[in-house]
Design a protein around this motif. Structure first.
Motif, PDB file in Angstrom:
ATOM      1  N   GLU A  71      -0.863  12.032  -3.321  1.00 63.46           N
ATOM      2  CA  GLU A  71      -1.844  11.165  -2.684  1.00 63.46           C
ATOM      3  C   GLU A  71      -1.115  10.022  -1.985  1.00 63.46           C
ATOM      4  O   GLU A  71      -0.188   9.437  -2.566  1.00 63.46           O
ATOM      5  N   ARG A  72      -1.552   9.716  -0.781  1.00 61.47           N
ATOM      6  CA  ARG A  72      -0.949   8.602  -0.056  1.00 61.47           C
ATOM      7  C   ARG A  72      -1.895   7.416  -0.105  1.00 61.47           C
ATOM      8  O   ARG A  72      -3.027   7.481   0.367  1.00 61.47           O
ATOM      9  N   TRP A  73      -1.415   6.333  -0.694  1.00 62.53           N
ATOM     10  CA  TRP A  73      -2.201   5.116  -0.871  1.00 62.53           C
ATOM     11  C   TRP A  73      -1.604   3.998  -0.029  1.00 62.53           C
ATOM     12  O   TRP A  73      -0.378   3.906   0.125  1.00 62.53           O
ATOM     13  N   ARG A  74      -2.491   3.147   0.479  1.00 61.64           N
ATOM     14  CA  ARG A  74      -1.994   1.980   1.229  1.00 61.64           C
ATOM     15  C   ARG A  74      -2.830   0.753   0.898  1.00 61.64           C
ATOM     16  O   ARG A  74      -4.027   0.856   0.601  1.00 61.64           O
ATOM     17  N   PRO A  75      -2.215  -0.420   0.927  1.00 61.87           N
ATOM     18  CA  PRO A  75      -2.958  -1.655   0.662  1.00 61.87           C
ATOM     19  C   PRO A  75      -3.806  -2.031   1.859  1.00 61.87           C
ATOM     20  O   PRO A  75      -3.375  -1.904   3.009  1.00 61.87           O
ATOM     21  N   VAL A  76      -5.033  -2.505   1.589  1.00 60.84           N
ATOM     22  CA  VAL A  76      -5.908  -2.926   2.691  1.00 60.84           C
ATOM     23  C   VAL A  76      -6.384  -4.365   2.535  1.00 60.84           C
ATOM     24  O   VAL A  76      -6.858  -4.967   3.506  1.00 60.84           O
ATOM     25  N   LEU A  77      -6.272  -4.935   1.329  1.00 61.87           N
ATOM     26  CA  LEU A  77      -6.726  -6.314   1.143  1.00 61.87           C
ATOM     27  C   LEU A  77      -6.046  -6.919  -0.075  1.00 61.87           C
ATOM     28  O   LEU A  77      -5.940  -6.284  -1.125  1.00 61.87           O
ATOM     29  N   LYS A  78      -5.583  -8.134   0.079  1.00 64.63           N
ATOM     30  CA  LYS A  78      -5.106  -8.945  -1.040  1.00 64.63           C
ATOM     31  C   LYS A  78      -5.509 -10.377  -0.719  1.00 64.63           C
ATOM     32  O   LYS A  78      -4.997 -10.974   0.229  1.00 64.63           O
TER      33      LYS A  78
END
Length: 205
Positions: A71-78
Motif C-alpha cells: 500500500e502506498r500512503w502519503r501525508p495530506v495534513l498535519k
C-alpha cells in the motif's frame, strides 16, 4: 514520512513477532524504544484514511495506491489546534468518508472538535492507543517493531516495512520471512481490535 508523494508500506500483526524483531536486530541497529500516546479516529465507511491526534497535532495520512501486496500512503495534513472550519469541511470529513456536520464557528479547539463534531457521528469512533516503537533503518528501507495497547487492555505486536522503492520492501519481506503474512494497515487492525464493523449498505427499494 517526509516525502509528500508517500512511501510503500507492508505491515503484519500478531502476539509472537519477537523472531522478526530479532532478525531486524541482525540487519540494522535499533533505535531506543519510544513510547507515545495517540488517538485514532476510525470511520466505518473506509480503511484508507489514517487519522490521528498525537502530541497536540492533527495528522492525516491517506492510502492512495495499492501495488500488489503493498500500500502506498502519503501525508495530506498535519495541523495544530484550533482547526479552521475550511480545513474541517474540505479535508477532514471528506477524508473520513462521512457527511460534513453543521459547522457553527470559524475554528475548533481540540475539545470542541471532538465533543461537537466527532463524538456525535455514529460512523466515527475514537480509539486511544499507546505504542512502544523501535525503529530500524537500513540503506534501502525503514522498519519498525512496536507493541500496541488500546484502551480497554487489548494488545498486539506489529512489524512494518516502508520505502519509496517498492522493490526494496518486497526484498525485505522475503529476507525477514514474512511472505506468508497478510499486509494489514493500522486502520484495519484497530477496527479488528475494537470490534468496529463496516456500516451496513442501504438497498434501494
Amino acid at each position: 514520512m517526509s516525502n509528500p508523494l508517500g512511501r510503500f508500506e507492508f505491515r503484519v500483526w500478531g502476539n509472537q513477532l519477537g523472531p522478526f524483531r530479532d532478525r531486524l536486530n541482525a540487519i540494522a541497529a535499533p533505535s531506543a524504544p519510544r513510547e507515545s500516546a495517540e488517538t485514532y479516529i476510525l470511520s466505518r465507511t473506509l480503511d484508507t484514511a489514517n487519522v490521528k491526534l498525537r502530541a497536540g497535532l492533527f495528522d492525516i495520512k491517506l492510502m492512495f495506491e495499492q501495488v500488489g501486496r503493498l500500500e502506498r500512503w502519503r501525508p495530506v495534513l498535519k495541523s495544530e489546534f484550533p482547526l479552521d472550519s475550511r480545513t474541517i469541511v474540505e479535508q477532514v470529513f471528506p477524508t473520513l468518508g462521512v457527511a460534513v456536520p453543521q459547522i457553527s464557528q470559524p475554528s475548533y479547539t481540540h475539545g470542541e472538535f471532538i465533543r461537537g463534531l466527532v463524538q456525535p457521528n455514529r460512523d466515527l469512533a475514537m480509539v486511544d492507543v499507546v505504542k512502544v516503537r523501535t525503529q530500524f533503518i537500513s540503506e534501502k528501507y525503514t522498519a519498525e517493531f512496536a507493541e500496541v495497547r488500546i484502551a480497554g487492555g487489548a494488545t498486539s505486536e506489529t512489524v512494518e516495512l516502508e520505502s519509496e522503492d517498492p522493490a526494496a520492501v518486497l526484498r525485505a519481506i522475503a529476507k525477514l520471512g514474512l511472505n506468508s503474512h497478510a499486509n494489514i494497515n493500522y486502520v484495519r487492525h484497530l477496527k479488528l481490535m475494537t470490534g468496529m464493523t463496516p456500516r451496513a449498505s442501504v438497498s434501494a427499494n
